[in-house]
Design a protein around this motif. Structure first.
Motif, PDB file in Angstrom:
ATOM      1  N   ALA A   1       8.951 -59.825  14.594  1.00 47.50           N
ATOM      2  CA  ALA A   1       8.304 -59.891  13.198  1.00 47.50           C
ATOM      3  C   ALA A   1       7.338 -58.599  13.267  1.00 47.50           C
ATOM      4  CB  ALA A   1       7.673 -60.969  12.594  1.00 47.50           C
ATOM      5  N   ARG A   2       7.194 -57.664  12.306  1.00 49.04           N
ATOM      6  CA  ARG A   2       6.538 -56.729  12.444  1.00 49.04           C
ATOM      7  C   ARG A   2       5.029 -57.015  11.872  1.00 49.04           C
ATOM      8  NH1 ARG A   2       7.954 -51.086   9.088  1.00 49.04           N
ATOM      9  NH2 ARG A   2       9.324 -51.012  10.853  1.00 49.04           N
ATOM     10  N   VAL A   3       3.730 -56.618  12.539  1.00 48.75           N
ATOM     11  CA  VAL A   3       2.614 -56.930  12.298  1.00 48.75           C
ATOM     12  C   VAL A   3       1.848 -55.664  11.693  1.00 48.75           C
ATOM     13  CG1 VAL A   3       0.400 -57.829  13.071  1.00 48.75           C
ATOM     14  CG2 VAL A   3       2.576 -58.559  14.116  1.00 48.75           C
ATOM     15  N   ARG A   4       1.219 -55.869  10.381  1.00 48.68           N
ATOM     16  CA  ARG A   4       0.790 -54.543   9.908  1.00 48.68           C
ATOM     17  C   ARG A   4      -0.668 -55.030   9.813  1.00 48.68           C
ATOM     18  NH1 ARG A   4       2.619 -50.607   6.572  1.00 48.68           N
ATOM     19  NH2 ARG A   4       4.356 -51.547   6.229  1.00 48.68           N
ATOM     20  N   PRO A   5      -1.617 -54.141  10.487  1.00 50.35           N
ATOM     21  CA  PRO A   5      -2.984 -54.602  10.512  1.00 50.35           C
ATOM     22  C   PRO A   5      -3.689 -54.288   9.435  1.00 50.35           C
ATOM     23  CG  PRO A   5      -2.590 -52.408  11.657  1.00 50.35           C
ATOM     24  CD  PRO A   5      -1.294 -53.116  11.359  1.00 50.35           C
ATOM     25  N   TYR A   6      -4.573 -55.118   8.866  1.00 48.48           N
ATOM     26  CA  TYR A   6      -5.285 -54.972   7.582  1.00 48.48           C
ATOM     27  C   TYR A   6      -6.845 -54.918   7.781  1.00 48.48           C
ATOM     28  CZ  TYR A   6      -7.172 -55.759   2.828  1.00 48.48           C
ATOM     29  OH  TYR A   6      -7.784 -55.611   1.627  1.00 48.48           O
ATOM     30  N   ILE A   7      -7.413 -53.687   7.803  1.00 44.51           N
ATOM     31  CA  ILE A   7      -8.719 -53.364   8.489  1.00 44.51           C
ATOM     32  C   ILE A   7      -9.694 -53.512   7.224  1.00 44.51           C
ATOM     33  CG2 ILE A   7     -10.221 -51.741   9.552  1.00 44.51           C
ATOM     34  CD1 ILE A   7      -7.774 -50.823  10.837  1.00 44.51           C
ATOM     35  N   THR A   8     -10.801 -54.267   7.249  1.00 43.88           N
ATOM     36  CA  THR A   8     -11.802 -54.295   6.447  1.00 43.88           C
ATOM     37  C   THR A   8     -12.994 -54.131   7.197  1.00 43.88           C
ATOM     38  OG1 THR A   8     -11.984 -56.637   6.736  1.00 43.88           O
ATOM     39  CG2 THR A   8     -10.613 -56.044   5.111  1.00 43.88           C
ATOM     40  N   GLY A   9     -14.071 -53.930   6.333  1.00 44.77           N
ATOM     41  CA  GLY A   9     -15.585 -53.794   6.996  1.00 44.77           C
ATOM     42  C   GLY A   9     -15.869 -52.304   7.359  1.00 44.77           C
ATOM     43  N   ASP A  10     -16.127 -52.112   8.439  1.00 38.67           N
ATOM     44  CA  ASP A  10     -16.666 -50.941   9.280  1.00 38.67           C
ATOM     45  C   ASP A  10     -15.344 -49.950   9.376  1.00 38.67           C
ATOM     46  OD1 ASP A  10     -17.615 -48.553  10.302  1.00 38.67           O
ATOM     47  OD2 ASP A  10     -18.465 -49.795  12.136  1.00 38.67           O
ATOM     48  N   THR A  11     -15.423 -49.001   8.231  1.00 34.91           N
ATOM     49  CA  THR A  11     -14.082 -48.161   8.444  1.00 34.91           C
ATOM     50  C   THR A  11     -14.256 -47.043   9.535  1.00 34.91           C
ATOM     51  OG1 THR A  11     -15.241 -46.714   6.903  1.00 34.91           O
ATOM     52  CG2 THR A  11     -13.794 -48.034   5.857  1.00 34.91           C
ATOM     53  N   THR A  12     -15.403 -46.988  10.333  1.00 32.29           N
ATOM     54  CA  THR A  12     -15.401 -46.086  11.415  1.00 32.29           C
ATOM     55  C   THR A  12     -14.333 -46.656  12.755  1.00 32.29           C
ATOM     56  OG1 THR A  12     -17.167 -47.183  12.522  1.00 32.29           O
ATOM     57  CG2 THR A  12     -17.674 -45.398  10.964  1.00 32.29           C
ATOM     58  N   VAL A  13     -13.853 -47.742  12.715  1.00 32.34           N
ATOM     59  CA  VAL A  13     -12.911 -48.295  13.629  1.00 32.34           C
ATOM     60  C   VAL A  13     -11.739 -47.767  13.571  1.00 32.34           C
ATOM     61  CG1 VAL A  13     -14.631 -50.510  13.700  1.00 32.34           C
ATOM     62  CG2 VAL A  13     -12.156 -50.423  12.530  1.00 32.34           C
TER      63      VAL A  13
ATOM     64  N   ASP B   1     -14.545 -25.640   4.804  1.00 34.33           N
ATOM     65  CA  ASP B   1     -13.683 -26.620   4.792  1.00 34.33           C
ATOM     66  C   ASP B   1     -14.013 -27.675   5.689  1.00 34.33           C
ATOM     67  OD1 ASP B   1     -11.527 -25.820   3.376  1.00 34.33           O
ATOM     68  OD2 ASP B   1     -10.521 -24.571   4.927  1.00 34.33           O
ATOM     69  N   GLN B   2     -14.143 -28.869   5.318  1.00 33.21           N
ATOM     70  CA  GLN B   2     -14.577 -30.065   5.948  1.00 33.21           C
ATOM     71  C   GLN B   2     -13.313 -30.695   6.977  1.00 33.21           C
ATOM     72  OE1 GLN B   2     -17.124 -33.013   4.121  1.00 33.21           O
ATOM     73  NE2 GLN B   2     -16.258 -34.558   5.421  1.00 33.21           N
ATOM     74  N   ILE B   3     -13.550 -30.681   8.204  1.00 32.35           N
ATOM     75  CA  ILE B   3     -12.438 -31.101   9.044  1.00 32.35           C
ATOM     76  C   ILE B   3     -12.287 -32.660   9.372  1.00 32.35           C
ATOM     77  CG2 ILE B   3     -11.266 -30.781  11.169  1.00 32.35           C
ATOM     78  CD1 ILE B   3     -11.613 -28.232   9.325  1.00 32.35           C
ATOM     79  N   ASN B   4     -13.378 -33.248   9.208  1.00 31.07           N
ATOM     80  CA  ASN B   4     -13.073 -34.704   9.742  1.00 31.07           C
ATOM     81  C   ASN B   4     -14.156 -35.598   8.522  1.00 31.07           C
ATOM     82  OD1 ASN B   4     -15.401 -33.845  11.204  1.00 31.07           O
ATOM     83  ND2 ASN B   4     -15.341 -35.399  12.569  1.00 31.07           N
ATOM     84  N   ALA B   5     -14.145 -36.704   9.021  1.00 33.66           N
ATOM     85  CA  ALA B   5     -15.085 -37.759   8.174  1.00 33.66           C
ATOM     86  C   ALA B   5     -15.013 -37.548   6.553  1.00 33.66           C
ATOM     87  CB  ALA B   5     -16.512 -37.251   8.720  1.00 33.66           C
ATOM     88  N   GLU B   6     -13.937 -37.157   5.863  1.00 37.66           N
ATOM     89  CA  GLU B   6     -13.879 -37.140   4.710  1.00 37.66           C
ATOM     90  C   GLU B   6     -14.048 -38.437   4.115  1.00 37.66           C
ATOM     91  OE1 GLU B   6     -10.642 -34.904   3.156  1.00 37.66           O
ATOM     92  OE2 GLU B   6     -11.186 -32.902   4.296  1.00 37.66           O
ATOM     93  N   GLY B   7     -14.640 -38.492   2.832  1.00 38.57           N
ATOM     94  CA  GLY B   7     -14.923 -40.119   2.288  1.00 38.57           C
ATOM     95  C   GLY B   7     -16.180 -40.561   2.860  1.00 38.57           C
ATOM     96  N   SER B   8     -16.659 -40.223   4.006  1.00 36.48           N
ATOM     97  CA  SER B   8     -17.946 -40.751   4.568  1.00 36.48           C
ATOM     98  C   SER B   8     -19.025 -39.746   4.563  1.00 36.48           C
ATOM     99  CB  SER B   8     -17.894 -41.530   5.843  1.00 36.48           C
ATOM    100  OG  SER B   8     -17.310 -40.753   6.807  1.00 36.48           O
ATOM    101  N   GLN B   9     -18.786 -38.441   4.668  1.00 33.82           N
ATOM    102  CA  GLN B   9     -19.827 -37.437   4.825  1.00 33.82           C
ATOM    103  C   GLN B   9     -19.108 -36.503   3.862  1.00 33.82           C
ATOM    104  OE1 GLN B   9     -22.383 -37.819   6.520  1.00 33.82           O
ATOM    105  NE2 GLN B   9     -21.666 -39.754   7.538  1.00 33.82           N
ATOM    106  N   ASP B  10     -20.146 -35.425   3.619  1.00 30.35           N
ATOM    107  CA  ASP B  10     -19.980 -34.133   2.612  1.00 30.35           C
ATOM    108  C   ASP B  10     -20.426 -32.907   3.357  1.00 30.35           C
ATOM    109  OD1 ASP B  10     -22.409 -34.830   2.061  1.00 30.35           O
ATOM    110  OD2 ASP B  10     -22.279 -35.673   0.283  1.00 30.35           O
ATOM    111  N   LEU B  11     -20.666 -31.949   2.402  1.00 29.25           N
ATOM    112  CA  LEU B  11     -21.196 -30.805   2.697  1.00 29.25           C
ATOM    113  C   LEU B  11     -22.649 -30.651   2.765  1.00 29.25           C
ATOM    114  CD1 LEU B  11     -18.413 -28.655   0.692  1.00 29.25           C
ATOM    115  CD2 LEU B  11     -18.650 -28.812   3.225  1.00 29.25           C
ATOM    116  N   GLN B  12     -23.417 -31.892   2.377  1.00 26.30           N
ATOM    117  CA  GLN B  12     -24.862 -31.684   2.158  1.00 26.30           C
ATOM    118  C   GLN B  12     -25.463 -31.236   3.248  1.00 26.30           C
ATOM    119  OE1 GLN B  12     -26.269 -32.310  -0.874  1.00 26.30           O
ATOM    120  NE2 GLN B  12     -27.983 -31.343   0.282  1.00 26.30           N
ATOM    121  N   PRO B  13     -25.176 -31.455   4.662  1.00 24.71           N
ATOM    122  CA  PRO B  13     -25.769 -30.763   5.751  1.00 24.71           C
ATOM    123  C   PRO B  13     -25.877 -29.383   5.665  1.00 24.71           C
ATOM    124  CG  PRO B  13     -24.578 -32.617   6.395  1.00 24.71           C
ATOM    125  CD  PRO B  13     -24.231 -32.443   5.403  1.00 24.71           C
ATOM    126  N   ILE B  14     -24.939 -28.655   5.259  1.00 26.50           N
ATOM    127  CA  ILE B  14     -24.951 -27.163   5.307  1.00 26.50           C
ATOM    128  C   ILE B  14     -25.855 -26.894   3.974  1.00 26.50           C
ATOM    129  CG2 ILE B  14     -23.421 -25.077   4.495  1.00 26.50           C
ATOM    130  CD1 ILE B  14     -21.201 -26.646   6.116  1.00 26.50           C
TER     131      ILE B  14
END
Length: 491
Positions: free
Chosen positions: A37-49, A282-295
């Motif tokens: 049977a196929r098991v599809r993970p459902y991840i909640t909580g800390d999205t960094t995992v 262009d932001q290469i990674n962490a889209e959705g959790s980080q943005d361009l504010q550091p620049i």
């Protein structure tokens, strides 16, 4: 810090390995209970995992970056799609994606995305000579300053040479290969993109990449391959990993965000609206959790900081030692198109732990092609010449980038002009010089690379030998010119 093998695993996996291990154990038990049977993970909580968007990783037959193995790349696409891609760039300047099949070391990957790659390199395709004109060109606003000459050795494949491109010869063009453009989640050996560089054998870029890695600084991996398009005669090409999300997540030990400066970017504060900067970075990674504010925050501070504030507060915002090594490396390699060049060739890394920015080099095709006599405090101009005092020929000065794509970068210029950071820069310069040039290591790197360069229909043994000797002489001239420099001697 140079990436070890484990660092090819995304940082969230390394930081949350216990969670991942527990989850895998749960999956194993579940499979045992429910069979097929196929098991599809459902991840909640800390999205960094959530480690990666890659769901299909093509293993290939051999490690693509194994220099001890011969590599072969061939690409197939329809003529009509190719004609449309060329027309879109020639008429509108648009880099249109088309569908292609690529075979890498015997492994076929179908339905990949392919588009033209580069800026000034491609301008010859937009000349009046038509799609097959093959003219060399530099876009308006990016010409070398009046009175400067293009670096010697320019020509097809010469050190730092501007190559001749022709739409009638698809194998001559620089291309970006995207494995997940049309098949979501697909990668080749963990990479979603590869960049095919023009010219042959472009030893200057390979030596510069390897030298940067040798010094412990972040860079890109590469491979030399025999290369063909639609069954064309083979060429020898340099193929680089193109920084993607996986690259960004494995670049350093700590979590962070990677940004790419676009060729039209201006390293200046332009207000707080993020949409303004989204057109330039262009932001290469962490889209959705980080943005361009550091620049934006860095540019806003840089714009308003007095010289005294710059000296006192820069280390709170920028990894000063890392930046000193970056700037010193670009000078040592005589790179006229770094973060202060008209091509805006650099990435910015924002460390989420230290809250500091560092610079990652990119696109070293003009390195080791300029004036070998340039000193540590000379600026390398686009014509290959050097100017004393850190003033780039044609640069904009403290204000940053010039309109129309000219050079200049306020951070680099103010850093080099500040006496507060002179010793940091000169210490880094001496260390890098002794490691790479004074020791003769750069020449050894050249010889190691030369042994891995494959011959092809377009590159014979005689030409390869000639290019090796030309670059060997340049490397030795660079070492000799700096040996008696007061910065080197002072240490």
């Amino acid at each position: 810090m140079r990436r070890r093998l484990v660092h090819r695993l995304p940082i969230p996996v390394r930081r949350h390995w216990k969670i991942l291990a527990a989850f895998l154990a749960f999956v194993a038990v579940t499979v045992g209970v429910f069979g097929q049977a196929r098991v599809r993970p459902y991840i909640t909580g800390d999205t960094t995992v959530i480690a990666s968007r890659i769901t299909e990783n093509v293993a290939g037959s051999v490690d693509f970056f194994d220099a001890e193995t011969a590599h072969d790349v061939s690409i197939e696409f329809s003529q009509s799609d190719y004609d449309d891609m060329i027309a879109a760039y020639r008429d509108e300047g648009e880099k249109k994606w088309i569908t292609a099949d690529i075979t890498i070391d015997g492994t076929l990957v179908t339905d990949v995305g392919v588009r033209l790659k580069g800026n000034s390199t491609l301008m010859g395709l937009r000349g009046t000579g038509g799609p097959g004109g093959g003219k060399r060109g530099i876009p308006e606003g990016m010409e070398p300053p009046v009175g400067t000459a293009m670096p010697e050795g320019r020509g097809e494949g010469g050190p730092g040479g501007m190559v001749t491109l022709s739409a009638e010869d698809p194998a001559s063009l620089p291309l970006l290969i995207n494995f997940d453009k049309y098949v979501a989640g697909r990668a080749y050996q963990g990479m979603t993109q590869l960049s095919v560089r023009p010219g042959s054998p472009v030893l200057n870029e390979a030596v510069s990449l390897s030298s940067t890695a040798e010094s412990g600084q972040p860079t890109q991996r590469y491979a030399y391959t025999t290369y063909s398009v639609n069954g064309s005669p083979t060429q020898t090409r340099l193929v680089l990993e193109h920084p993607d999300e996986g690259y960004a997540n494995s670049l350093f030990d700590s979590d962070g965000v990677l940004y790419k400066a676009k060729a039209n970017s201006s390293f200046t504060y332009q207000g707080d609206d993020q949409t303004t900067y989204a057109e330039q970075f262009d932001q290469i990674n962490a889209e959705g959790s980080q943005d361009l504010q550091p620049i934006i925050s860095l540019l806003k501070w840089l714009d308003g900081a007095s010289d005294e504030q710059f000296d006192a507060e820069l280390a709170d915002r920028v990894d000063v030692e890392s930046f000193a090594r970056y700037v010193a490396t670009q000078n040592l390699l005589v790179n006229s198109d770094d973060m202060a060049g008209p091509g805006k060739n650099y990435y910015l890394w924002y460390d989420l732990e230290t809250k500091k920015i560092s610079v990652v080099s990119w696109d070293l095709n003009l390195a080791l092609s300029g004036n070998s006599d340039a000193g540590p405090h000379d600026s390398i101009g686009m014509g290959g010449g050097a100017r004393p005092g850190g003033a780039d020929p044609g640069a904009a000065g403290p204000g940053g980038g010039m309109p129309g794509g000219g050079g200049g970068n306020a951070l680099k210029e103010r850093f080099l002009a500040s006496e507060a950071f002179t010793s940091v820069y000169e210490d880094a310069y001496r260390d890098l010089y002794r490691q790479l040039f004074g020791s003769g290591r750069a020449v050894e790197i050249l010889d190691e690379i030369a042994r891995a360069v494959p011959l092809s229909d377009g590159l014979g043994a005689e030409k390869l030998t000639s290019e090796v000797e030309i670059l060997r002489a340049r490397l030795q001239a660079r070492a000799d010119a700096l040996a008696a420099n007061e910065v080197i001697v002072a240490g």
